[in-house]
Design a protein around this motif. Structure first.
Motif, PDB file in Angstrom:
ATOM      1  N   THR A  56       0.797  -1.219   0.000  1.00 27.11           N
ATOM      2  CA  THR A  56       0.000   0.000   0.000  1.00 27.11           C
ATOM      3  C   THR A  56       0.831   1.272   0.000  1.00 27.11           C
ATOM      4  OG1 THR A  56      -0.184  -0.078   2.422  1.00 27.11           O
ATOM      5  CG2 THR A  56      -1.947  -1.124   1.149  1.00 27.11           C
ATOM      6  N   LYS A  57       2.141   1.190   0.249  1.00 24.42           N
ATOM      7  CA  LYS A  57       2.961   2.409   0.243  1.00 24.42           C
ATOM      8  C   LYS A  57       3.264   2.854  -1.172  1.00 24.42           C
ATOM      9  CE  LYS A  57       7.192   4.568   1.928  1.00 24.42           C
ATOM     10  NZ  LYS A  57       6.486   5.795   2.309  1.00 24.42           N
ATOM     11  N   ASP A  58       3.716   1.913  -2.012  1.00 18.39           N
ATOM     12  CA  ASP A  58       4.080   2.298  -3.377  1.00 18.39           C
ATOM     13  C   ASP A  58       3.151   1.706  -4.432  1.00 18.39           C
ATOM     14  OD1 ASP A  58       4.800  -0.357  -3.373  1.00 18.39           O
ATOM     15  OD2 ASP A  58       6.941  -0.015  -3.632  1.00 18.39           O
ATOM     16  N   ILE A  59       2.088   1.008  -3.969  1.00 25.46           N
ATOM     17  CA  ILE A  59       1.104   0.393  -4.863  1.00 25.46           C
ATOM     18  C   ILE A  59       1.793  -0.552  -5.857  1.00 25.46           C
ATOM     19  CG2 ILE A  59      -0.997   0.798  -6.212  1.00 25.46           C
ATOM     20  CD1 ILE A  59      -1.109   2.102  -3.533  1.00 25.46           C
ATOM     21  N   SER A  60       2.793  -1.282  -5.364  1.00 22.17           N
ATOM     22  CA  SER A  60       3.382  -2.328  -6.200  1.00 22.17           C
ATOM     23  C   SER A  60       2.514  -3.577  -6.071  1.00 22.17           C
ATOM     24  CB  SER A  60       4.826  -2.619  -5.789  1.00 22.17           C
ATOM     25  OG  SER A  60       4.906  -2.996  -4.428  1.00 22.17           O
ATOM     26  N   ILE A  61       2.375  -4.317  -7.169  1.00 28.43           N
ATOM     27  CA  ILE A  61       1.427  -5.426  -7.232  1.00 28.43           C
ATOM     28  C   ILE A  61       2.153  -6.696  -7.651  1.00 28.43           C
ATOM     29  CG2 ILE A  61      -0.777  -6.207  -8.165  1.00 28.43           C
ATOM     30  CD1 ILE A  61      -1.176  -3.301  -9.174  1.00 28.43           C
ATOM     31  N   THR A  62       1.904  -7.770  -6.910  1.00 27.63           N
ATOM     32  CA  THR A  62       2.446  -9.068  -7.274  1.00 27.63           C
ATOM     33  C   THR A  62       1.305 -10.032  -7.554  1.00 27.63           C
ATOM     34  OG1 THR A  62       4.408  -8.744  -5.878  1.00 27.63           O
ATOM     35  CG2 THR A  62       3.888 -11.008  -6.536  1.00 27.63           C
ATOM     36  N   ASN A  63       1.400 -10.724  -8.664  1.00 31.56           N
ATOM     37  CA  ASN A  63       0.438 -11.780  -8.997  1.00 31.56           C
ATOM     38  C   ASN A  63       0.890 -13.038  -8.268  1.00 31.56           C
ATOM     39  OD1 ASN A  63      -0.999 -13.904 -10.156  1.00 31.56           O
ATOM     40  ND2 ASN A  63      -1.038 -12.959 -12.181  1.00 31.56           N
ATOM     41  N   THR A  64       0.143 -13.462  -7.246  1.00 33.26           N
ATOM     42  CA  THR A  64       0.565 -14.603  -6.436  1.00 33.26           C
ATOM     43  C   THR A  64       0.433 -15.928  -7.180  1.00 33.26           C
ATOM     44  OG1 THR A  64      -1.645 -14.788  -5.436  1.00 33.26           O
ATOM     45  CG2 THR A  64      -0.030 -13.413  -4.297  1.00 33.26           C
ATOM     46  N   LEU A  65      -0.282 -15.932  -8.297  1.00 30.97           N
ATOM     47  CA  LEU A  65      -0.407 -17.157  -9.086  1.00 30.97           C
ATOM     48  C   LEU A  65       0.870 -17.433  -9.875  1.00 30.97           C
ATOM     49  CD1 LEU A  65      -4.034 -16.678 -10.498  1.00 30.97           C
ATOM     50  CD2 LEU A  65      -3.318 -18.019  -8.500  1.00 30.97           C
TER      51      LEU A  65
END
Length: 222
Positions: A133-142
């Motif tokens: 939530t700090k830098d709105i980086s997103i990881t696809n856990t799949l």
């Protein structure tokens, strides 16, 4: 290094405080008005804001900054000591110090705010997405791969995360991302939502992360 946005129009005070903060190990961006302040929201860790500024006053600027980022701590630093000013400032800001002040007190309050807001940082899990939530980086856990968002995609998703579980109208999204009023029939928002879904949804044709609220707008639910 902690990065502080300092908004102060008085050159002597601004120069002195900026230098003292730098000497204490902070990185400082000093602006002499609120113009362009919102462009720094995602680049800084804390805002120090004076009330009396040319153009929009500090109260107006502070409210805009909080709307842009609820998780960004704001410390009001002002010569205005009236109780009504303090009350108005604390209606959106996280602390309020009156001038004159001692540098050690300012540093102490900065550290308190930073500790408080660092504790609020968290990792969100939404479906198959893990979001910082700090830098709105997103990881696809799949796939365990980071999802790269560009331009308006990033700002749209950031807006959804900061208003999680809220229905956002097309006009609200358009104003926050493009800075303009939405014109009925304009397809720009719809196109960018489609591109965003193509990156974050397992099945973009059947989206489950960005919901369409018919006749109103969109929502992301946790």
């Amino acid at each position: 290094m902690t990065h502080i946005l300092y908004i102060e129009d008085e050159r002597e005070i601004g120069s002195l405080v900026s230098q003292q903060l730098v000497d204490r190990g902070y990185e400082v961006t000093w602006l002499q008005s609120g113009e362009g302040a919102e462009g720094h929201v995602d680049l800084v860790d804390l805002v120090i804001l004076d009330v009396m500024l040319p153009g929009l006053d500090g109260f107006s600027i502070g409210k805009r900054l909080k709307r842009a980022s609820e998780s960004l701590p704001i410390l009001m630093l002002s010569a205005r000591t009236a109780m009504e000013d303090k009350i108005e400032g604390l209606s959106f800001a996280d602390d309020y110090i009156t001038k004159p002040f001692h540098l050690d007190e300012l540093i102490a309050r900065i550290e308190v705010l930073l500790r408080r807001f660092q504790k609020q940082e968290q990792t969100l899990i939404i479906q198959h997405l893990q979001i910082n939530t700090k830098d709105i980086s997103i990881t696809n856990t799949l796939t365990n791969e980071e999802i790269q968002l560009t331009g308006k995609q990033f700002f749209l998703f950031q807006c959804f995360i900061r208003h999680l579980n809220q229905i956002l109208s097309k006009n609200q999204l358009y104003e926050q991302v493009w800075g303009e009023t939405y014109i009925e029939g304009d397809k720009t928002l719809m196109v960018h939502i489609r591109y965003l879904r193509e990156k974050i949804e397992v099945d973009p044709s059947n989206p489950i992360i960005i919901e369409t609220i018919r006749g109103i707008g969109y929502r992301v639910k946790q």
